[in-house]
Design a protein around this motif. Structure first.
Motif, PDB file in Angstrom:
ATOM      1  N   ASP A 112       0.853  -1.180   0.000  1.00  0.00           N
ATOM      2  CA  ASP A 112       0.000   0.000   0.000  1.00  0.00           C
ATOM      3  C   ASP A 112       0.894   1.236   0.000  1.00  0.00           C
ATOM      4  O   ASP A 112       1.853   1.300   0.747  1.00  0.00           O
ATOM      5  N   GLU A 113       0.596   2.186  -0.837  1.00  0.00           N
ATOM      6  CA  GLU A 113       1.466   3.357  -0.971  1.00  0.00           C
ATOM      7  C   GLU A 113       0.864   4.615  -0.372  1.00  0.00           C
ATOM      8  O   GLU A 113       1.301   5.710  -0.670  1.00  0.00           O
ATOM      9  N   ILE A 114      -0.122   4.484   0.480  1.00  0.00           N
ATOM     10  CA  ILE A 114      -0.793   5.659   1.021  1.00  0.00           C
ATOM     11  C   ILE A 114       0.006   6.246   2.179  1.00  0.00           C
ATOM     12  O   ILE A 114       0.407   5.546   3.098  1.00  0.00           O
ATOM     13  N   LYS A 115       0.216   7.542   2.091  1.00  0.00           N
ATOM     14  CA  LYS A 115       0.843   8.292   3.174  1.00  0.00           C
ATOM     15  C   LYS A 115      -0.278   8.930   3.995  1.00  0.00           C
ATOM     16  O   LYS A 115      -1.373   9.166   3.493  1.00  0.00           O
ATOM     17  N   ILE A 116       0.013   9.245   5.248  1.00  0.00           N
ATOM     18  CA  ILE A 116      -1.026   9.865   6.065  1.00  0.00           C
ATOM     19  C   ILE A 116      -1.303  11.271   5.540  1.00  0.00           C
ATOM     20  O   ILE A 116      -0.406  11.971   5.082  1.00  0.00           O
ATOM     21  N   SER A 117      -2.581  11.641   5.585  1.00  0.00           N
ATOM     22  CA  SER A 117      -3.004  12.945   5.068  1.00  0.00           C
ATOM     23  C   SER A 117      -4.399  13.251   5.588  1.00  0.00           C
ATOM     24  O   SER A 117      -5.036  12.408   6.235  1.00  0.00           O
ATOM     25  N   GLY A 118      -4.868  14.438   5.267  1.00  0.00           N
ATOM     26  CA  GLY A 118      -6.234  14.810   5.622  1.00  0.00           C
ATOM     27  C   GLY A 118      -7.265  13.917   4.959  1.00  0.00           C
ATOM     28  O   GLY A 118      -8.322  13.637   5.529  1.00  0.00           O
ATOM     29  N   HIS A 119      -6.942  13.434   3.750  1.00  0.00           N
ATOM     30  CA  HIS A 119      -7.852  12.527   3.054  1.00  0.00           C
ATOM     31  C   HIS A 119      -8.052  11.238   3.843  1.00  0.00           C
ATOM     32  O   HIS A 119      -9.139  10.659   3.858  1.00  0.00           O
ATOM     33  N   LEU A 120      -6.998  10.791   4.484  1.00  0.00           N
ATOM     34  CA  LEU A 120      -7.081   9.585   5.296  1.00  0.00           C
ATOM     35  C   LEU A 120      -8.002   9.796   6.496  1.00  0.00           C
ATOM     36  O   LEU A 120      -8.738   8.892   6.891  1.00  0.00           O
ATOM     37  N   LEU A 121      -7.969  11.009   7.052  1.00  0.00           N
ATOM     38  CA  LEU A 121      -8.868  11.329   8.168  1.00  0.00           C
ATOM     39  C   LEU A 121     -10.326  11.276   7.718  1.00  0.00           C
ATOM     40  O   LEU A 121     -11.181  10.723   8.421  1.00  0.00           O
ATOM     41  N   ILE A 122     -10.606  11.833   6.546  1.00  0.00           N
ATOM     42  CA  ILE A 122     -11.969  11.806   6.014  1.00  0.00           C
ATOM     43  C   ILE A 122     -12.409  10.365   5.770  1.00  0.00           C
ATOM     44  O   ILE A 122     -13.521   9.968   6.124  1.00  0.00           O
ATOM     45  N   ARG A 123     -11.510   9.574   5.176  1.00  0.00           N
ATOM     46  CA  ARG A 123     -11.827   8.165   4.928  1.00  0.00           C
ATOM     47  C   ARG A 123     -12.162   7.450   6.232  1.00  0.00           C
ATOM     48  O   ARG A 123     -13.127   6.698   6.315  1.00  0.00           O
ATOM     49  N   ASN A 124     -11.378   7.706   7.265  1.00  0.00           N
ATOM     50  CA  ASN A 124     -11.612   7.018   8.538  1.00  0.00           C
ATOM     51  C   ASN A 124     -12.902   7.465   9.207  1.00  0.00           C
ATOM     52  O   ASN A 124     -13.565   6.658   9.861  1.00  0.00           O
ATOM     53  N   LEU A 125     -13.279   8.725   9.031  1.00  0.00           N
ATOM     54  CA  LEU A 125     -14.566   9.169   9.568  1.00  0.00           C
ATOM     55  C   LEU A 125     -15.716   8.459   8.863  1.00  0.00           C
ATOM     56  O   LEU A 125     -16.693   8.065   9.495  1.00  0.00           O
ATOM     57  N   LEU A 126     -15.587   8.287   7.550  1.00  0.00           N
ATOM     58  CA  LEU A 126     -16.618   7.568   6.797  1.00  0.00           C
ATOM     59  C   LEU A 126     -16.680   6.098   7.234  1.00  0.00           C
ATOM     60  O   LEU A 126     -17.772   5.532   7.386  1.00  0.00           O
ATOM     61  N   LEU A 127     -15.517   5.487   7.442  1.00  0.00           N
ATOM     62  CA  LEU A 127     -15.498   4.095   7.901  1.00  0.00           C
ATOM     63  C   LEU A 127     -16.080   3.979   9.310  1.00  0.00           C
ATOM     64  O   LEU A 127     -16.782   3.010   9.620  1.00  0.00           O
ATOM     65  N   LEU A 128     -15.804   4.962  10.149  1.00  0.00           N
ATOM     66  CA  LEU A 128     -16.362   4.989  11.502  1.00  0.00           C
ATOM     67  C   LEU A 128     -17.890   5.071  11.439  1.00  0.00           C
ATOM     68  O   LEU A 128     -18.594   4.338  12.143  1.00  0.00           O
ATOM     69  N   ALA A 129     -18.406   5.923  10.563  1.00  0.00           N
ATOM     70  CA  ALA A 129     -19.858   6.034  10.397  1.00  0.00           C
ATOM     71  C   ALA A 129     -20.449   4.712   9.896  1.00  0.00           C
ATOM     72  O   ALA A 129     -21.524   4.293  10.340  1.00  0.00           O
ATOM     73  N   LEU A 130     -19.721   4.055   9.011  1.00  0.00           N
ATOM     74  CA  LEU A 130     -20.177   2.760   8.490  1.00  0.00           C
ATOM     75  C   LEU A 130     -20.239   1.713   9.607  1.00  0.00           C
ATOM     76  O   LEU A 130     -21.180   0.916   9.670  1.00  0.00           O
ATOM     77  N   ALA A 131     -19.243   1.730  10.484  1.00  0.00           N
ATOM     78  CA  ALA A 131     -19.239   0.783  11.609  1.00  0.00           C
ATOM     79  C   ALA A 131     -20.439   1.040  12.527  1.00  0.00           C
ATOM     80  O   ALA A 131     -21.103   0.090  12.974  1.00  0.00           O
ATOM     81  N   LEU A 132     -20.734   2.293  12.766  1.00  0.00           N
ATOM     82  CA  LEU A 132     -21.886   2.614  13.619  1.00  0.00           C
ATOM     83  C   LEU A 132     -23.200   2.279  12.917  1.00  0.00           C
ATOM     84  O   LEU A 132     -24.175   1.891  13.562  1.00  0.00           O
TER      85      LEU A 132
END
Length: 178
Positions: A112-132
């Motif tokens: 995986d070539e993803i570096k940490i960024s603001g986009h990653l934060l947005i992705r994780n918020l969406l995944l968090l919403a999906l988990a809920l």
């Protein structure tokens, strides 16, 4: 067929794929050194904990992924998934505040070539919403709702992989213009 039930089960199947893929990557012996470096970047001291913590996290991720799809354990699995995603969100946010924008996220292993960024934060918020959202699943049965859930989960996986590739491409383009 209730749409909420279908989508909540699709979300659970998607999270099964996500957590089992992430966890199994951490459990692979060949990825041990990679994750030791990544976890050290997140602030874990080098040595024993940097080597062993990724394995423990990987095992927990696999278990949580499986819990989300078992109806009797779904509530606990969804809460655990949300807790893991929220913790990862905070870890990435902390690293970004420290100015560590060039480090690997460690999401899916060394390939995986993803570096940490603001986009990653947005992705994780969406995944968090999906988990809920998985918590909304209330009984329904039959073959057709499950077929629809599997199809919807497959689309979620493809969308996730496409978005991940878009993030990698955007990061590469950003590097070209520096």
């Amino acid at each position: 067929m209730e749409l909420t039930w279908v989508l909540a089960n699709a979300a659970a199947l998607f999270l099964l794929w996500l957590f089992v893929a992430a966890g199994s990557s951490k459990l692979q012996r060949s990825n041990g050194n990679y994750y030791a470096v990544v976890f050290t970047g997140y602030g874990i001291p080098p040595g024993f904990w940097a080597q062993q913590l990724p394995k423990m996290v990987g095992l927990v991720e696999v278990i949580v992924g499986m819990m989300v799809v078992v109806p009797a354990l779904r509530q606990w699995g969804a809460i655990a998934a949300a807790a893991i995603l929220a913790s990862y969100f905070l870890l990435v946010a902390w690293q970004l505040m420290q100015g560590k924008t060039g480090m690997d996220c460690g999401c899916a292993g060394p390939d995986d070539e993803i570096k940490i960024s603001g986009h990653l934060l947005i992705r994780n918020l969406l995944l968090l919403a999906l988990a809920l959202f998985c918590l909304l699943s209330v009984g329904s049965s039959g073959v057709m709702p499950w077929v629809m859930s599997v199809l919807a989960a497959s689309i979620m996986v493809l969308l996730y992989l496409s978005c991940e590739q878009l993030m990698v491409t955007a990061q590469r383009i950003k590097l070209l213009y520096r």
